[in-house]
Design an enzyme around this catalytic site. Sequence first.
Site, mmCIF file in Angstrom:
data_model
loop_
_atom_site.group_PDB
_atom_site.id
_atom_site.type_symbol
_atom_site.label_atom_id
_atom_site.label_comp_id
_atom_site.label_asym_id
_atom_site.label_seq_id
_atom_site.Cartn_x
_atom_site.Cartn_y
_atom_site.Cartn_z
ATOM 1 N N HIS B 132 -75.888 -18.603 25.880
ATOM 2 C CA HIS B 132 -76.302 -18.882 24.502
ATOM 3 C C HIS B 132 -75.576 -20.159 24.068
ATOM 4 C CE1 HIS B 132 -76.320 -18.262 20.081
ATOM 5 N NE2 HIS B 132 -77.300 -17.404 20.273
ATOM 6 N N ASP B 209 -68.990 -13.017 26.912
ATOM 7 C CA ASP B 209 -69.755 -12.989 25.667
ATOM 8 C C ASP B 209 -70.521 -11.661 25.663
ATOM 9 O OD1 ASP B 209 -71.791 -13.085 23.824
ATOM 10 O OD2 ASP B 209 -72.368 -15.159 24.252
ATOM 11 N N GLN B 212 -74.757 -9.299 23.435
ATOM 12 C CA GLN B 212 -75.969 -8.534 23.774
ATOM 13 C C GLN B 212 -75.670 -7.311 24.624
ATOM 14 O OE1 GLN B 212 -78.782 -9.046 22.415
ATOM 15 N NE2 GLN B 212 -78.418 -11.066 21.536
ATOM 16 N N LYS B 235 -74.983 -7.196 15.571
ATOM 17 C CA LYS B 235 -75.831 -6.823 16.709
ATOM 18 C C LYS B 235 -75.474 -5.427 17.221
ATOM 19 C CE LYS B 235 -76.257 -11.627 18.213
ATOM 20 N NZ LYS B 235 -77.624 -12.082 17.959
ATOM 21 N N CYS B 373 -81.816 -19.904 21.125
ATOM 22 C CA CYS B 373 -80.516 -20.572 21.259
ATOM 23 C C CYS B 373 -80.068 -20.638 22.717
ATOM 24 C CB CYS B 373 -79.438 -19.876 20.423
ATOM 25 S SG CYS B 373 -79.764 -19.920 18.673
HETATM 26 C C1 LIG Z 1 -75.508 -13.884 24.031
HETATM 27 C C2 LIG Z 1 -75.175 -14.309 22.640
HETATM 28 N N1 LIG Z 1 -74.028 -14.952 22.398
HETATM 29 C C3 LIG Z 1 -73.678 -15.339 21.171
HETATM 30 C C4 LIG Z 1 -74.485 -15.103 20.086
HETATM 31 C C5 LIG Z 1 -74.043 -15.573 18.737
HETATM 32 O O1 LIG Z 1 -73.788 -14.491 17.913
HETATM 33 P P1 LIG Z 1 -73.468 -14.710 16.364
HETATM 34 O O2 LIG Z 1 -74.589 -15.564 15.830
HETATM 35 O O3 LIG Z 1 -73.500 -13.338 15.804
HETATM 36 O O4 LIG Z 1 -72.157 -15.365 16.261
HETATM 37 C C6 LIG Z 1 -75.681 -14.441 20.274
HETATM 38 C C7 LIG Z 1 -76.575 -14.193 19.132
HETATM 39 O O5 LIG Z 1 -77.682 -14.635 19.041
HETATM 40 C C8 LIG Z 1 -76.041 -14.034 21.584
HETATM 41 O O6 LIG Z 1 -77.193 -13.416 21.818
#
Ligand SMILES: Cc1ncc(COP(=O)(O)O)c(C=O)c1O
Lengths: 149, 415
Positions: B132, B209, B212, B235, B373
């Site tokens: 991401h 990370d 998900q 999430k 993203c």
């Molecule tokens: C794999 C992953 N990492 C990071 C993020 C970023 O999360 P947040 O926008 O809650 O900081 C997301 C969210 O879309 C994600 O799916």
Amino acid sequence: MSELNDLYQELILDHKRHPRNFRDMPDATRAVDGHNPLCGDQLRLFVRVVDGRVEDVSFIGVGCAISMASASMLTEAVRGQTVGEAQRLFADVHDLLTSDHPHTDPAELGNLGALAGVHEYPMRVKCATLSWHTLDTALTSDDDSVTTE
Amino acid sequence: MNAIVKPTSDADWDVARVRRDFPILDQAVHGHPLAYLDNAATTQKPQSVIDAMDQYYRRDNANVHRGVHALAERATTDFEAARESVRRFINAASTREIVFVRGTTEAINLVASSFGQGLREGDEVILTAMEHHANIVPWQLLRERTGVVLRVLPITPAGELDLEALPGLFSAHTRLIALTHVSNALGTVNPVRQVVATAHERGVPVLLDGAQAMPHMRVDVQALDCDFYAFSGHKLFGPTGIGVLYGRETLLQAMPPYQGGGEMIRTVSFEKTTFAGLPHRFEAGTPDIAGAIGLGRAIEYLEKLDWGAAMAYENRLLEYATDRLRDIPGLRVIGEAQDKVALVSFVMDDVHPHDMGTILDHRGLAVRAGHHCAMPVMTFYQVPATSRASMAFYNTVEEIDRLAAALRHARELLA
Ligand SMILES: Cc1ncc(COP(=O)(O)O)c(C=O)c1O
């Protein structure tokens, strides 16, 4: 769903399936890239302006049905217009799509009136206006690219 | 002790009952029952989370760690209890390892900024091609500041990490590997234990990370043996504005503060300031107290679930959705890893994802259209965007049937 048919009218679908003036233009006087970062729509608009008149206009690119159809309809509407006329048309289309109380009557815009349904879809307005902003940039500035942010 | 929970039988999963815990699911959109299939973007909240936050603002609101009055006491106790809930849920060794942040994005930025201060020009950080943007851009900013080198582990056409390429990416200068536990664009569950083992053999710490992964499986940071684990409350059926950075205590201990301000200090004078201990050293300013309390309550909700059954149920949803979608003419599934969470990314000939999103919305189906993203993933598959149906344990087979029917309709309409 009647509302969905307002958005995806037959005319719009026809332009999406068979975009008009979808071609490169080697002798263009201006070529401008339009980009909608939200959905990745990307097009390049070409114009050949001679003595203040749009002699030719074409585009290439990828995007959703609304952005492709809008660009295709733009090329048909603008070809042969003076720069001043094209700018007024941009203003009218912009008004029709974005204003809550448009002063523009869709019936007076010919085929472009089919875009009026987009107004009900705020998330999609930028798809429809991308090619028009690109045209405006081509006619009024020296920038080579425009994004709808 | 949490260890790793495996799927059991979906026969034990009462989805109708679970759905009643989530009030938002009971509504009509454009005249159709809402089918919320955008859980990878954010999940819905159970009534107990909404109530906890409501109660906090009605009864307990005060700043934390700063007052001796009754409300400050209650707010502080509940805030720190939420930290303990997080610790227990991911089986961290200590609450000193649980740093509250705004979300996954801030957690990774914290590590890139603070841990990153120890890196020099020429040091290397390994990422993967399925990250991401939240796990790409902070490292690029670090690269601009310090001249670190970013190396990228490629993915295979199925959407799995190319693990054979991993050993070759390490060098004497590798300082960290940062990768996603589960891909938000593809659904791939990465073999992170194997990656951790490979990295640790070379003395390299690992950041995962977990944005998900958390909503789909039980995560045990000690069993994973990772060094950092980042996730977002929103999430995980909790509120927005709150997230967690888990960090191994020995690593956090050695890291400089991230931001300066209140909460994170012990004493301040204009000559010299001493910093608070863990985890408060990394929590400058008034935190999202209501958010932390909401997250704590979400975790309490999740702890009561039968995770074996939930995971088996989600596996069935995934299998069903994959089969139904693959049958649709002109549809291509993007991401076909062996091990996936309940998420299907797809493109359809002649139907742009943005049009798809609008058409599905008209039938009450909420899916995401876009690059998610993860633009490098889109580039890899040579698509500008995909549509993504991402499921949670409250989705149903009927919703997937409606999705499949709507996809056929979209194709009839636009192709
Ligand atoms: C794999 C992953 N990492 C990071 C993020 C970023 O999360 P947040 O926008 O809650 O900081 C997301 C969210 O879309 C994600 O799916």
